[in-house]
Write a protein that holds these residues in place. Structure first.
Motif, mmCIF file in Angstrom:
data_model
loop_
_atom_site.group_PDB
_atom_site.id
_atom_site.type_symbol
_atom_site.label_atom_id
_atom_site.label_comp_id
_atom_site.label_asym_id
_atom_site.label_seq_id
_atom_site.Cartn_x
_atom_site.Cartn_y
_atom_site.Cartn_z
ATOM 1 N N UNK A 1 33.404 -26.096 -25.861
ATOM 2 C CA UNK A 1 32.442 -27.198 -25.987
ATOM 3 C C UNK A 1 33.160 -28.539 -25.912
ATOM 4 N N UNK A 2 34.365 -28.599 -26.455
ATOM 5 C CA UNK A 2 35.156 -29.830 -26.361
ATOM 6 C C UNK A 2 35.390 -30.205 -24.906
ATOM 7 N N UNK A 3 35.694 -29.195 -24.077
ATOM 8 C CA UNK A 3 35.935 -29.465 -22.659
ATOM 9 C C UNK A 3 34.670 -29.914 -21.943
ATOM 10 N N UNK A 4 33.523 -29.370 -22.351
ATOM 11 C CA UNK A 4 32.261 -29.700 -21.690
ATOM 12 C C UNK A 4 31.636 -30.972 -22.238
ATOM 13 N N UNK A 5 31.632 -31.082 -23.568
ATOM 14 C CA UNK A 5 30.844 -32.151 -24.202
ATOM 15 C C UNK A 5 31.587 -32.761 -25.370
ATOM 16 N N UNK A 6 32.853 -33.066 -25.172
ATOM 17 C CA UNK A 6 33.642 -33.664 -26.250
ATOM 18 C C UNK A 6 33.090 -34.993 -26.737
ATOM 19 N N UNK A 7 32.365 -35.688 -25.868
ATOM 20 C CA UNK A 7 31.787 -36.986 -26.256
ATOM 21 C C UNK A 7 30.745 -36.843 -27.354
ATOM 22 N N UNK A 8 30.241 -35.629 -27.575
ATOM 23 C CA UNK A 8 29.235 -35.427 -28.627
ATOM 24 C C UNK A 8 29.815 -35.643 -30.028
ATOM 25 N N UNK A 9 31.133 -35.676 -30.160
ATOM 26 C CA UNK A 9 31.737 -35.947 -31.464
ATOM 27 C C UNK A 9 31.377 -37.341 -31.964
ATOM 28 N N UNK A 10 30.998 -38.227 -31.052
ATOM 29 C CA UNK A 10 30.670 -39.594 -31.437
ATOM 30 C C UNK A 10 29.345 -39.686 -32.186
ATOM 31 N N UNK A 11 28.506 -38.648 -32.084
ATOM 32 C CA UNK A 11 27.223 -38.616 -32.800
ATOM 33 C C UNK A 11 27.371 -37.641 -33.968
ATOM 34 N N UNK B 1 31.076 -29.930 -14.241
ATOM 35 C CA UNK B 1 31.430 -31.338 -14.049
ATOM 36 C C UNK B 1 30.217 -32.226 -14.270
ATOM 37 N N UNK B 2 29.060 -31.779 -13.777
ATOM 38 C CA UNK B 2 27.824 -32.531 -14.024
ATOM 39 C C UNK B 2 27.550 -32.654 -15.520
ATOM 40 N N UNK B 3 27.737 -31.526 -16.241
ATOM 41 C CA UNK B 3 27.546 -31.550 -17.697
ATOM 42 C C UNK B 3 28.550 -32.482 -18.347
ATOM 43 N N UNK B 4 29.805 -32.402 -17.915
ATOM 44 C CA UNK B 4 30.870 -33.245 -18.475
ATOM 45 C C UNK B 4 30.493 -34.723 -18.378
ATOM 46 N N UNK B 5 30.047 -35.144 -17.202
ATOM 47 C CA UNK B 5 29.697 -36.558 -17.025
ATOM 48 C C UNK B 5 28.382 -36.902 -17.720
ATOM 49 N N UNK B 6 27.414 -35.986 -17.680
ATOM 50 C CA UNK B 6 26.111 -36.268 -18.300
ATOM 51 C C UNK B 6 26.237 -36.453 -19.805
ATOM 52 N N UNK B 7 27.104 -35.666 -20.451
ATOM 53 C CA UNK B 7 27.257 -35.788 -21.903
ATOM 54 C C UNK B 7 27.953 -37.090 -22.296
ATOM 55 N N UNK C 1 26.693 -28.876 -34.053
ATOM 56 C CA UNK C 1 25.458 -28.170 -33.703
ATOM 57 C C UNK C 1 25.592 -27.498 -32.346
ATOM 58 N N UNK C 2 26.193 -28.182 -31.381
ATOM 59 C CA UNK C 2 26.366 -27.615 -30.039
ATOM 60 C C UNK C 2 27.247 -26.373 -30.081
ATOM 61 N N UNK C 3 28.317 -26.394 -30.879
ATOM 62 C CA UNK C 3 29.191 -25.223 -31.014
ATOM 63 C C UNK C 3 28.426 -24.049 -31.617
#
Length: 520
Positions: free
Chosen positions: A111-121, A254-260, A127-129
């Motif tokens: 999840x860190x690789x896909x959506x690491x930016x979610x740590x900011x919220x 990659x789309x998920x990475x940028x979208x998150x 929850x994602x993990x």
């Protein structure tokens, strides 16, 4: 059974599944909106779906179906096909268990690789993990489902496999209805219920197809795993095919990475827009790709090059006959559709406007996504799983470059436009390879008919644009207003398209009639 009937069976059941999917996402948009819970669930749901597409609609079927068909129609017949399937199951099941267990352990890093930016919220990453660990169980089950579906498709029994996704949507709808939370302060409970439902759906799908395979006279048993020559050959075919399909899935990641990393709700906007885009893609593209692979494999196997050319040519025309107006309709009706289907509850007018723009970007690439499904079997049927790897890799590189170029200026719309452009590049490369080898070429009559389809779709688009203005106030009204206003928009547009197509002779009536005859 005729190829048109096969496509109709798969497409019809896929349409039913997509209708249930619409109902699911309409409920989701109202309960989850485009906030933290929705984003977390959609990332968690993306993980097993990436592998579902990798196996069920990609590398595994591309390698397994031709080999199973060869065994089934060869000297050994049904017994040889059962023996081959049992060998594959006995080797792949332990691999799947191990892979799933490792992924569950390392889920925070995934999840860190896909959506690491979610740590900011606060709480969003955790929850994602948690949700991803629940949904990832589905991977093990859906991989087994893909094996069973491959057996049924090879036997031209398409209905049971095409109906399996309906069970997933029924389970998700049930989770929303019975366990969804309407508490405006917290929507995490709904997201958790949905994630559990994904795993439960995998169990139902597996049992459904296992019973279907037994009804078809195939009894599978678990044996000690052995690397037989056939299994080794399957692996030699499937590994490059997996890499090729994996490139496409890397593109999705990659789309998920940028979208998150964009604004809150970006993953939700992408999901809701893709729900509308997936309707024609699933009904037309996946149905055609699934149906033509066994038939194309038989034609190639007996050296009927002319038959293979005719089959792919008709599949191309049939796919564009339906996909071109679908893409035009999605672009012209984007505001109407997003407001009518999703507006309400936690999903407000601003969310609908962003989703509409994303849907228009996805629609630009819709014909390309369908054409990839049509052209790729031309390689797989001939045992060539490497060329699609190279074309997909080129498209992936182009996709990343275009995202970096467009995303800062156009935000999430730039993301989907980049993906659409990369898909068109992939189509061009796939076609060029088939043409260069003399395995398929677009004939002048076919090109002329496709041009007429584009003209008919342009006339339809003009009518939709004209009708949308007076109907606009009703798209976000009560249920009755939404239904009649969408019907008043779409039905005249569809009628004009098919009338213009008939008048322009935008399809070969004799060819369609031949296509409806039983497949060789």
């Amino acid at each position: 059974m005729s190829l048109v009937k096969n496509v109709g069976t798969i497409g019809g059941l896929t349409l039913v599944s997509r209708v249930f999917g619409f109902a699911r996402d309409m409920l989701l948009s109202r309960l989850l909106g485009a906030g933290t819970g929705a984003d977390a669930f959609f990332v968690a749901f993306k993980l097993p779906n990436i592998f579902r597409r990798l196996f069920a609609e990609g590398a595994f079927s591309a390698a397994f179906v031709p080999m199973f068909s060869t065994e089934l129609h060869g000297e050994g017949g049904r017994e040889a096909a059962i023996r081959f399937s049992t060998q594959v199951l006995s080797v792949f099941l332990p691999i799947l268990f191990l892979f799933t267990a490792v992924a569950e352990i390392f889920m925070p890093w995934i999840v860190e690789a896909m959506a690491g930016a979610y740590r900011e919220v606060p709480g969003k990453f955790e929850l994602t993990v948690a949700l991803s660990r629940l949904t990832f169980v589905y991977l093990l089950l859906v991989s087994l489902v893909s094996l069973l579906a491959g057996i049924l498709n090879s036997m031209s029994r398409f209905a049971e496999a095409a109906a399996a996704p309906i069970l997933l949507n029924i389970c998700l709808i049930a989770a929303i209805v019975f366990f969804g939370s309407t508490d405006t302060g917290d929507n995490f409970g709904t997201a958790r219920a949905l994630s559990v439902a994904v795993a439960v759906a995998g169990v139902f799908q597996f049992v459904w197809l296992l019973l279907a395979v037994r009804r078809a006279g195939i009894e599978l048993r678990l044996l000690p795993p052995r690397m037989t020559p056939q299994v080794r050959r399957l692996l030699r075919i499937i590994l490059p095919a997996t890499f090729g399909a994996g490139i496409y899935q890397i593109s999705q990641l990659i789309d998920v990475f940028f979208a998150t990393r964009l604004q809150e709700g970006a993953m939700s906007f992408l999901n809701y827009a893709d729900r509308l885009n997936q309707l024609p893609l699933g009904v037309i593209g996946i149905a055609l790709g699934t149906a033509i692979l066994p038939a194309l494999s038989r034609l190639v196997g007996r050296g009927d090059a002319d038959g293979a050319q005719r089959l792919m040519g008709t599949a191309l025309e049939l796919s564009m006959l339906l996909t071109i107006p679908s893409a035009a309709g999605l672009m012209m009706c984007r505001d109407a559709l997003t407001r009518a289907f999703f507006l309400g509850g936690r999903f407000d007018a601003a969310d609908a406007a962003i989703t509409a723009d994303v849907m228009a970007g996805l629609a630009v690439g819709l014909p390309a996504y369908v054409l990839i499904k049509v052209f790729t079997p031309g390689y797989f049927a001939r045992g060539d799983t490497k060329t699609p790897v190279y074309t997909a890799l080129a498209a992936l590189i182009a996709n990343i470059a275009l995202i970096l170029l467009l995303i800062e200026r156009f935000d999430i719309v730039g993301l989907v436009i980049a993906s659409a452009a990369a898909a068109w590049l992939n189509v061009a490369l796939l076609y060029a390879g088939l043409h260069r080898r003399g395995q398929f070429h677009l004939t002048a009559p076919s090109a002329l008919r496709i041009g007429k389809q584009i003209l008919a779709a342009a006339l339809m688009a003009a009518l939709l644009w004209w009708l949308a203005v007076p109907l606009a106030p009703h798209f976000g009204g009560n249920v009755f207003e939404r239904v009649w206003s969408i019907a008043a928009l779409i039905l005249p547009g569809a009628a004009l398209y098919f009338a213009a197509l008939w008048a322009l002779r935008g399809f070969d009536r004799d060819q369609i009639a031949r296509f409806r005859r039983p497949a060789a």
